[in-house]
Design a protein around this motif. Structure first.
Motif, PDB file in Angstrom:
ATOM      1  N   LEU A 175       0.822  -1.216   0.000  1.00 37.98           N
ATOM      2  CA  LEU A 175       0.000   0.000   0.000  1.00 37.98           C
ATOM      3  C   LEU A 175       0.852   1.259   0.000  1.00 37.98           C
ATOM      4  O   LEU A 175       0.633   2.202   0.758  1.00 37.98           O
ATOM      5  CB  LEU A 175      -0.949  -0.019   1.200  1.00 37.98           C
ATOM      6  CG  LEU A 175      -1.907  -1.218   1.261  1.00 37.98           C
ATOM      7  CD1 LEU A 175      -2.742  -1.177   2.534  1.00 37.98           C
ATOM      8  CD2 LEU A 175      -2.803  -1.261   0.022  1.00 37.98           C
ATOM      9  N   GLY A 176       1.850   1.277  -0.891  1.00 31.55           N
ATOM     10  CA  GLY A 176       2.534   2.526  -1.183  1.00 31.55           C
ATOM     11  C   GLY A 176       1.598   3.410  -1.996  1.00 31.55           C
ATOM     12  O   GLY A 176       0.396   3.135  -2.108  1.00 31.55           O
ATOM     13  N   LEU A 177       2.120   4.456  -2.591  1.00 36.23           N
ATOM     14  CA  LEU A 177       1.270   5.359  -3.373  1.00 36.23           C
ATOM     15  C   LEU A 177       0.534   4.611  -4.481  1.00 36.23           C
ATOM     16  O   LEU A 177      -0.662   4.812  -4.699  1.00 36.23           O
ATOM     17  CB  LEU A 177       2.113   6.485  -3.974  1.00 36.23           C
ATOM     18  CG  LEU A 177       2.646   7.538  -3.002  1.00 36.23           C
ATOM     19  CD1 LEU A 177       3.574   8.496  -3.725  1.00 36.23           C
ATOM     20  CD2 LEU A 177       1.486   8.297  -2.354  1.00 36.23           C
ATOM     21  N   MET A 178       1.242   3.711  -5.181  1.00 32.87           N
ATOM     22  CA  MET A 178       0.606   2.987  -6.273  1.00 32.87           C
ATOM     23  C   MET A 178      -0.370   1.951  -5.741  1.00 32.87           C
ATOM     24  O   MET A 178      -1.489   1.810  -6.261  1.00 32.87           O
ATOM     25  CB  MET A 178       1.667   2.319  -7.152  1.00 32.87           C
ATOM     26  CG  MET A 178       1.088   1.613  -8.374  1.00 32.87           C
ATOM     27  SD  MET A 178       0.202   2.741  -9.495  1.00 32.87           S
ATOM     28  CE  MET A 178       1.599   3.572 -10.273  1.00 32.87           C
ATOM     29  N   GLY A 179       0.026   1.200  -4.721  1.00 25.22           N
ATOM     30  CA  GLY A 179      -0.868   0.186  -4.172  1.00 25.22           C
ATOM     31  C   GLY A 179      -2.167   0.782  -3.648  1.00 25.22           C
ATOM     32  O   GLY A 179      -3.251   0.205  -3.859  1.00 25.22           O
ATOM     33  N   ARG A 180      -2.069   1.922  -2.997  1.00 25.02           N
ATOM     34  CA  ARG A 180      -3.294   2.579  -2.500  1.00 25.02           C
ATOM     35  C   ARG A 180      -4.171   3.024  -3.664  1.00 25.02           C
ATOM     36  O   ARG A 180      -5.406   2.929  -3.593  1.00 25.02           O
ATOM     37  CB  ARG A 180      -2.937   3.756  -1.604  1.00 25.02           C
ATOM     38  CG  ARG A 180      -2.292   3.350  -0.291  1.00 25.02           C
ATOM     39  CD  ARG A 180      -2.342   4.449   0.750  1.00 25.02           C
ATOM     40  NE  ARG A 180      -1.597   5.632   0.391  1.00 25.02           N
ATOM     41  CZ  ARG A 180      -0.298   5.834   0.644  1.00 25.02           C
ATOM     42  NH1 ARG A 180       0.415   4.859   1.202  1.00 25.02           N
ATOM     43  NH2 ARG A 180       0.293   6.959   0.316  1.00 25.02           N
ATOM     44  N   ALA A 181      -3.541   3.494  -4.750  1.00 22.80           N
ATOM     45  CA  ALA A 181      -4.325   3.900  -5.924  1.00 22.80           C
ATOM     46  C   ALA A 181      -5.036   2.698  -6.542  1.00 22.80           C
ATOM     47  O   ALA A 181      -6.196   2.799  -6.968  1.00 22.80           O
ATOM     48  CB  ALA A 181      -3.413   4.561  -6.957  1.00 22.80           C
ATOM     49  N   ALA A 199       3.037  -4.868 -15.563  1.00 23.08           N
ATOM     50  CA  ALA A 199       3.795  -3.628 -15.449  1.00 23.08           C
ATOM     51  C   ALA A 199       2.828  -2.463 -15.573  1.00 23.08           C
ATOM     52  O   ALA A 199       1.969  -2.445 -16.465  1.00 23.08           O
ATOM     53  CB  ALA A 199       4.863  -3.544 -16.526  1.00 23.08           C
ATOM     54  N   ILE A 200       2.977  -1.504 -14.676  1.00 25.11           N
ATOM     55  CA  ILE A 200       2.116  -0.323 -14.672  1.00 25.11           C
ATOM     56  C   ILE A 200       2.844   0.815 -15.367  1.00 25.11           C
ATOM     57  O   ILE A 200       3.871   1.289 -14.883  1.00 25.11           O
ATOM     58  CB  ILE A 200       1.741   0.082 -13.238  1.00 25.11           C
ATOM     59  CG1 ILE A 200       1.039  -1.069 -12.531  1.00 25.11           C
ATOM     60  CG2 ILE A 200       0.868   1.333 -13.248  1.00 25.11           C
ATOM     61  CD1 ILE A 200       0.791  -0.829 -11.055  1.00 25.11           C
ATOM     62  N   MET A 201       2.312   1.260 -16.487  1.00 16.65           N
ATOM     63  CA  MET A 201       2.914   2.366 -17.230  1.00 16.65           C
ATOM     64  C   MET A 201       2.105   3.632 -16.952  1.00 16.65           C
ATOM     65  O   MET A 201       1.465   4.209 -17.829  1.00 16.65           O
ATOM     66  CB  MET A 201       2.934   2.034 -18.732  1.00 16.65           C
ATOM     67  CG  MET A 201       3.471   0.655 -19.078  1.00 16.65           C
ATOM     68  SD  MET A 201       5.168   0.396 -18.556  1.00 16.65           S
ATOM     69  CE  MET A 201       6.033   1.452 -19.698  1.00 16.65           C
ATOM     70  N   ALA A 202       2.107   4.043 -15.700  1.00 17.78           N
ATOM     71  CA  ALA A 202       1.298   5.198 -15.299  1.00 17.78           C
ATOM     72  C   ALA A 202       1.745   5.663 -13.930  1.00 17.78           C
ATOM     73  O   ALA A 202       2.408   4.931 -13.189  1.00 17.78           O
ATOM     74  CB  ALA A 202      -0.186   4.832 -15.279  1.00 17.78           C
ATOM     75  N   VAL A 203       1.353   6.878 -13.590  1.00 18.28           N
ATOM     76  CA  VAL A 203       1.571   7.407 -12.241  1.00 18.28           C
ATOM     77  C   VAL A 203       0.313   7.148 -11.423  1.00 18.28           C
ATOM     78  O   VAL A 203      -0.782   6.976 -11.993  1.00 18.28           O
ATOM     79  CB  VAL A 203       1.899   8.911 -12.280  1.00 18.28           C
ATOM     80  CG1 VAL A 203       3.233   9.140 -12.973  1.00 18.28           C
ATOM     81  CG2 VAL A 203       0.787   9.695 -12.987  1.00 18.28           C
ATOM     82  N   PRO A 204       0.415   7.121 -10.096  1.00 16.15           N
ATOM     83  CA  PRO A 204      -0.753   6.780  -9.267  1.00 16.15           C
ATOM     84  C   PRO A 204      -2.020   7.586  -9.555  1.00 16.15           C
ATOM     85  O   PRO A 204      -3.111   6.994  -9.602  1.00 16.15           O
ATOM     86  CB  PRO A 204      -0.239   7.009  -7.836  1.00 16.15           C
ATOM     87  CG  PRO A 204       1.217   6.693  -7.930  1.00 16.15           C
ATOM     88  CD  PRO A 204       1.646   7.234  -9.272  1.00 16.15           C
ATOM     89  N   PRO A 205      -1.946   8.909  -9.783  1.00 15.47           N
ATOM     90  CA  PRO A 205      -3.202   9.644 -10.027  1.00 15.47           C
ATOM     91  C   PRO A 205      -3.958   9.195 -11.279  1.00 15.47           C
ATOM     92  O   PRO A 205      -5.159   9.448 -11.395  1.00 15.47           O
ATOM     93  CB  PRO A 205      -2.731  11.101 -10.168  1.00 15.47           C
ATOM     94  CG  PRO A 205      -1.450  11.167  -9.403  1.00 15.47           C
ATOM     95  CD  PRO A 205      -0.800   9.835  -9.645  1.00 15.47           C
ATOM     96  N   ALA A 206      -3.257   8.535 -12.212  1.00 15.85           N
ATOM     97  CA  ALA A 206      -3.921   8.098 -13.450  1.00 15.85           C
ATOM     98  C   ALA A 206      -4.650   6.771 -13.293  1.00 15.85           C
ATOM     99  O   ALA A 206      -5.474   6.416 -14.151  1.00 15.85           O
ATOM    100  CB  ALA A 206      -2.897   7.987 -14.574  1.00 15.85           C
ATOM    101  N   ILE A 207      -4.383   6.037 -12.223  1.00 18.76           N
ATOM    102  CA  ILE A 207      -5.021   4.738 -12.040  1.00 18.76           C
ATOM    103  C   ILE A 207      -6.538   4.901 -11.957  1.00 18.76           C
ATOM    104  O   ILE A 207      -7.054   5.767 -11.272  1.00 18.76           O
ATOM    105  CB  ILE A 207      -4.491   4.046 -10.760  1.00 18.76           C
ATOM    106  CG1 ILE A 207      -2.994   3.777 -10.882  1.00 18.76           C
ATOM    107  CG2 ILE A 207      -5.246   2.747 -10.491  1.00 18.76           C
ATOM    108  CD1 ILE A 207      -2.607   2.863 -12.009  1.00 18.76           C
ATOM    109  N   GLY A 208      -7.231   4.034 -12.674  1.00 19.32           N
ATOM    110  CA  GLY A 208      -8.687   4.130 -12.731  1.00 19.32           C
ATOM    111  C   GLY A 208      -9.181   4.910 -13.931  1.00 19.32           C
ATOM    112  O   GLY A 208     -10.385   5.055 -14.129  1.00 19.32           O
TER     113      GLY A 208
END
Length: 286
Positions: A6-12, A113-122
């Motif tokens: 649950l870092g920034l990406m995991g939380r997103a 692989a996630i090719m994005a920053v956390p705010p873009a998730i979703g």
């Protein structure tokens, strides 16, 4: 599903599933990172093993593969018959190693692989790559699509990691080329904001060349339809001379020219620029 890490990406990731109405179990080594997600409706798992056993689908997004191995080593039989989607950044060899671990234990496994920053998730702007058995991907595709634009690359578990680093190579190369040009133009009083639109136009033009150049690489034939490599090398020399005269670092263009020089010595001077794939495809001898 379960989200572990649950870092920034995991939380997103967890938040995107929650917003789509999915029941989400979460776990993190530092438990307090789950607090806000729990307030939003996630269910906290007391242990990693409990988290892994809570759902048919588990998403892992950890710092590195060492952490992944530690997690899986403590899983016991919690993953039996379940699907694991690992979105931790790493190498293709690491992805394949975990895939072999999963196969021996009857765990369905996808690497990603996630090719994005956390705010873009979703959102559709979040590109998420997956590799592994296609039936395992298709079984959860609609759920994974909550996270963004999902793509299945193939059965080889290492493909997502390879695409990830290939994308980084592209990103850094474009940015470094822009920085080289910006440094040069600044010596004449041109600021970065003034140069950026021109650089963007050049980058777009070059991007249009890629499909045709890909055909040359795949066919192994490099006719000089636009420019021969020996002509390009002369332009590289101009860039190096201009950089040195302006007091700008010339390491990058010198590196590129050194590769082109080797290709010309090998007899490829009359061929088109993509012939340099032969140089990129072999290790450099120090």
């Amino acid at each position: 599903m379960t989200v572990i890490g649950l870092g920034l990406m995991g939380r997103a990731l967890a938040r995107a599933f929650l917003r789509a109405g999915h029941p989400v179990t979460v776990w993190n080594r530092t438990a307090s990172k789950a607090d806000r997600l729990v307030a939003e409706g996630a269910r906290p798992a007391p242990t990693a093993g409990d988290a892994l056993g809570a759902s048919p689908l588990t998403i892992i997004c950890l710092t590195d593969y060492r952490a992944v191995h530690e997690l899986l080593g403590a899983s016991g039989g919690a993953l039996d018959g379940r699907t694991l989607v690992n979105l931790t950044s790493g190498t293709s060899a690491q992805a394949r190693e975990v895939a072999r671990w999963a196969e021996r234990r009857g765990v369905r496994y996808l690497d990603g692989a996630i090719m994005a920053v956390p705010p873009a998730i979703g959102t559709a702007d979040a590109v998420i790559l997956h590799s592994g058995p296609q039936p395992d991907f298709e079984a959860h595709e609609s759920t994974l699509a909550v996270l963004g634009t999902v793509t299945h690359l193939g059965a080889d578990h290492g493909l997502a990691s390879l695409y990830d680093v290939a994308g980084l190579a592209m990103m850094w190369s474009v940015l470094n080329a822009w920085l080289q040009g910006t440094a040069l133009l600044r010596t004449a009083g041109v600021d970065a904001a003034m140069y950026a639109p021109f650089a963007r136009q050049i980058a777009a033009v070059v991007a249009e060349w890629l499909p045709g150049y890909a055909e040359q690489i795949d066919s192994g034939s490099f006719p000089a339809e636009v420019s021969a490599l020996e002509t390009d090398v002369r332009a590289m020399t101009h860039l190096i001379e201009e950089s040195e005269a302006a007091g700008v670092n010339a390491e990058l263009p010198k590196l590129i020219k050194a590769m082109a020089d080797r290709s010309i010595v090998a007899g490829h001077g009359g061929e088109q620029y993509p012939v340099l794939i032969e140089e990129f495809g072999r290790p450099h001898d120090d």
